[in-house]
Design an enzyme around this catalytic site. Structure first.
Site, short mmCIF file in Angstrom:
data_model
loop_
_atom_site.label_atom_id
_atom_site.label_comp_id
_atom_site.label_asym_id
_atom_site.label_seq_id
_atom_site.Cartn_x
_atom_site.Cartn_y
_atom_site.Cartn_z
N CYS A 116 -12.10 -12.52 2.18
CA CYS A 116 -12.08 -11.10 2.55
C CYS A 116 -13.28 -10.32 2.00
O CYS A 116 -13.51 -9.18 2.40
CB CYS A 116 -10.79 -10.44 2.08
N HIS A 256 -12.17 -2.64 1.40
CA HIS A 256 -11.49 -3.66 2.20
C HIS A 256 -10.04 -3.22 2.39
O HIS A 256 -9.43 -2.68 1.47
CB HIS A 256 -11.55 -5.01 1.46
N ASN A 286 -4.95 -6.17 8.11
CA ASN A 286 -6.04 -6.81 7.38
C ASN A 286 -6.80 -7.72 8.34
O ASN A 286 -6.30 -8.77 8.72
CB ASN A 286 -5.45 -7.61 6.21
O1 UT7 Z 1 -7.17 -9.54 1.69
C1 UT7 Z 1 -7.18 -10.62 0.81
C2 UT7 Z 1 -6.41 -10.41 -0.40
N1 UT7 Z 1 -5.00 -10.25 -0.12
C3 UT7 Z 1 -4.35 -9.23 -0.66
O2 UT7 Z 1 -4.95 -8.40 -1.31
C4 UT7 Z 1 -2.84 -9.17 -0.52
C5 UT7 Z 1 -2.19 -8.89 -1.86
N2 UT7 Z 1 -0.76 -8.87 -1.83
C6 UT7 Z 1 -0.01 -7.92 -1.19
O3 UT7 Z 1 -0.57 -7.08 -0.52
C7 UT7 Z 1 1.46 -7.88 -1.40
O4 UT7 Z 1 1.82 -8.76 -2.44
C8 UT7 Z 1 2.28 -8.25 -0.11
C9 UT7 Z 1 2.17 -7.13 0.90
C10 UT7 Z 1 1.80 -9.54 0.47
C11 UT7 Z 1 3.76 -8.39 -0.49
O5 UT7 Z 1 4.22 -7.19 -1.09
P1 UT7 Z 1 5.03 -7.25 -2.46
O6 UT7 Z 1 5.41 -5.88 -2.79
O7 UT7 Z 1 4.18 -7.98 -3.45
O8 UT7 Z 1 6.31 -8.07 -2.07
P2 UT7 Z 1 6.87 -9.41 -2.72
O9 UT7 Z 1 6.04 -10.58 -2.32
O10 UT7 Z 1 7.13 -9.18 -4.17
O11 UT7 Z 1 8.28 -9.53 -2.02
C12 UT7 Z 1 9.34 -8.58 -2.29
C13 UT7 Z 1 10.52 -8.93 -1.42
C14 UT7 Z 1 10.91 -10.41 -1.46
O12 UT7 Z 1 12.31 -10.49 -1.36
P3 UT7 Z 1 13.23 -10.74 -2.67
O13 UT7 Z 1 12.75 -12.03 -3.24
O14 UT7 Z 1 12.94 -9.56 -3.56
O15 UT7 Z 1 14.60 -10.76 -2.12
C15 UT7 Z 1 10.31 -10.96 -0.19
O16 UT7 Z 1 10.99 -12.10 0.30
O17 UT7 Z 1 10.22 -8.64 -0.05
C16 UT7 Z 1 10.48 -9.80 0.75
N3 UT7 Z 1 9.55 -9.81 1.87
C17 UT7 Z 1 9.78 -9.18 3.01
N4 UT7 Z 1 10.84 -8.45 3.43
C18 UT7 Z 1 10.76 -7.91 4.67
C19 UT7 Z 1 8.33 -10.42 1.93
N5 UT7 Z 1 7.77 -10.17 3.12
C20 UT7 Z 1 8.66 -9.41 3.82
C21 UT7 Z 1 8.64 -8.83 5.10
N6 UT7 Z 1 9.70 -8.09 5.48
N7 UT7 Z 1 7.59 -8.98 5.95
#
Ligand code: UT7
Length: 332
Positions: A116, A256, A286
């Site tokens: 990225c 970004h 993204n």
């Molecule tokens: O561009 C290159 C670099 N990439 C980035 O900078 C991305 C960095 N990471 C992020 O932006 C975030 O970590 C994400 C957007 C990918 C995820 O957000 P988060 O707040 O970190 O969520 P999480 O991974 O901690 O997941 C929280 C909960 C989980 O459920 P439980 O375990 O708490 O029950 C996930 O399973 O949200 C769940 N979850 C979803 N729920 C509904 C994960 N994806 C989804 C979804 N819809 N699409």
């Protein structure tokens, strides 16, 4: 002789027609518009449809528009660098394919992969060719067909990415405009958090790699999030300090677009109010190497000669960096 800076003298962004909304994603995976908007800030993304359509389509459209807008003949271009993680194929380089598609024949070209941060890394690379005095017109393209490596059964990644291309023209400037400073970093130990396992030389494609879905992007979201917030904010503040810039001096941060919350955290650390941050993640998601050129394209009409701009990115690898530039032209 006065110092030669590399200045952006034109910009064009391009997205395909098809729009994949959060509402459609709700019918594909177990997700909601509310979750996607609150956790990422993304409402919709564009997807390139059609057989055998790769990232070079996105890049070529962006370059065609750029040549038209800047009144540049393909013969005048000296060098084209394409930043991408989704090349049409492993080789030849997609930059070569773009040149062929748009009629650039007197130039050389190559691809650059820094995930990225690729567009930012390519811009720094290109600027050195211009600053040397040897190159007069260099095009930097950022284009990714992320839908080609997205697993639409994995809700943790498929809501994040979109397809797009963007391109800038870089030319010499001896009046103090253009790229003033840059700082770029990599840390390969971060490779375990964001990757595409198979398809390269370590894990060539086999039936097993395909069955295991190892040709798709995988990410440990929370881990990447933590590194991204720190990396992008740290390097942006470092860029301000190195150049004695206060938040008042900065017209825009062009970051970004991976996650609204990462952008907000970076802006907060820099002491910038919302109006000074370019954000279009809501419409495109993204788009990896296209996010920064798409933002420049969308804000071009507001940019004035002399505006102090900070570009910042963080990506897989890990890779991250920042550029300080003085915008080189008024709205046309
Ligand atoms: O561009 C290159 C670099 N990439 C980035 O900078 C991305 C960095 N990471 C992020 O932006 C975030 O970590 C994400 C957007 C990918 C995820 O957000 P988060 O707040 O970190 O969520 P999480 O991974 O901690 O997941 C929280 C909960 C989980 O459920 P439980 O375990 O708490 O029950 C996930 O399973 O949200 C769940 N979850 C979803 N729920 C509904 C994960 N994806 C989804 C979804 N819809 N699409």
């Amino acid at each position: 002789m006065s110092k030669i800076n590399a200045a952006i003298t034109g910009i064009h962004g391009w997205v395909p027609d098809y729009i994949l909304t959060n509402a459609e994603l709700e019918t594909i995976v177990d997700t909601t518009d509310e979750w996607i908007m609150s956790r990422t800030g993304i409402k919709e993304r564009h997807i390139l449809k059609g057989e055998n359509q790769g990232s070079s389509v996105l890049g070529a459209e962006a370059v065609k528009g750029l040549l038209e807008k800047t009144g540049t003949s393909p013969d005048e271009v000296d060098l084209l660098i394409m930043a991408t993680v989704t090349p049409d194929m492993l080789f030849p380089a997609s930059s070569n394919i773009i040149c062929d598609k748009v009629g650039i024949k007197n130039a050389w070209s190559f691809d650059l992969n820094a995930a990225c941060s690729g567009f930012l890394f390519a811009l720094v690379t290109a600027s050195k060719f211009v600053e040397s005095g040897q190159y007069k017109k260099v095009i930097v393209v950022g284009a990714d067909k992320m839908s080609a490596i997205t697993d639409y059964t994995d809700r943790t990644t498929c809501v994040l990415f979109g397809d797009a291309g963007g391109a800038v023209m870089l030319e010499p400037n001896t009046e103090g405009y253009g790229i003033i400073d840059s700082k770029t970093y990599t840390d390969g130990s971060g490779r375990k958090y964001l990757y595409q396992t198979a398809g390269g030389s370590a894990y060539p494609p086999t039936h097993e790699t395909i069955d295991a879905k190892e040709h798709f992007i995988r990410q440990e979201g929370q881990a990447v999030f933590k590194f991204a917030v720190k990396g992008m904010a740290d390097v942006s503040v470092e860029m301000m300090e190195r150049n004695n810039l206060t938040s008042d001096d900065i017209k825009y941060l062009i970051p970004h677009q991976a996650n609204m919350r990462i952008i907000d955290a970076t802006a907060r650390r820099m002491g910038l109010e919302k109006e000074k941050v370019t954000i279009n993640i809501e419409r495109y998601g993204n788009t990896t190497n296209a996010t920064i050129p798409l933002c420049i394209h969308d804000w071009e009409h507001k940019l004035k000669k002399g505006d102090n701009i900070i570009l910042s990115a963080f990506g897989g690898g890990f890779t991250w960096g920042s550029i300080y530039l003085k915008w080189a032209y008024d709205p046309k």
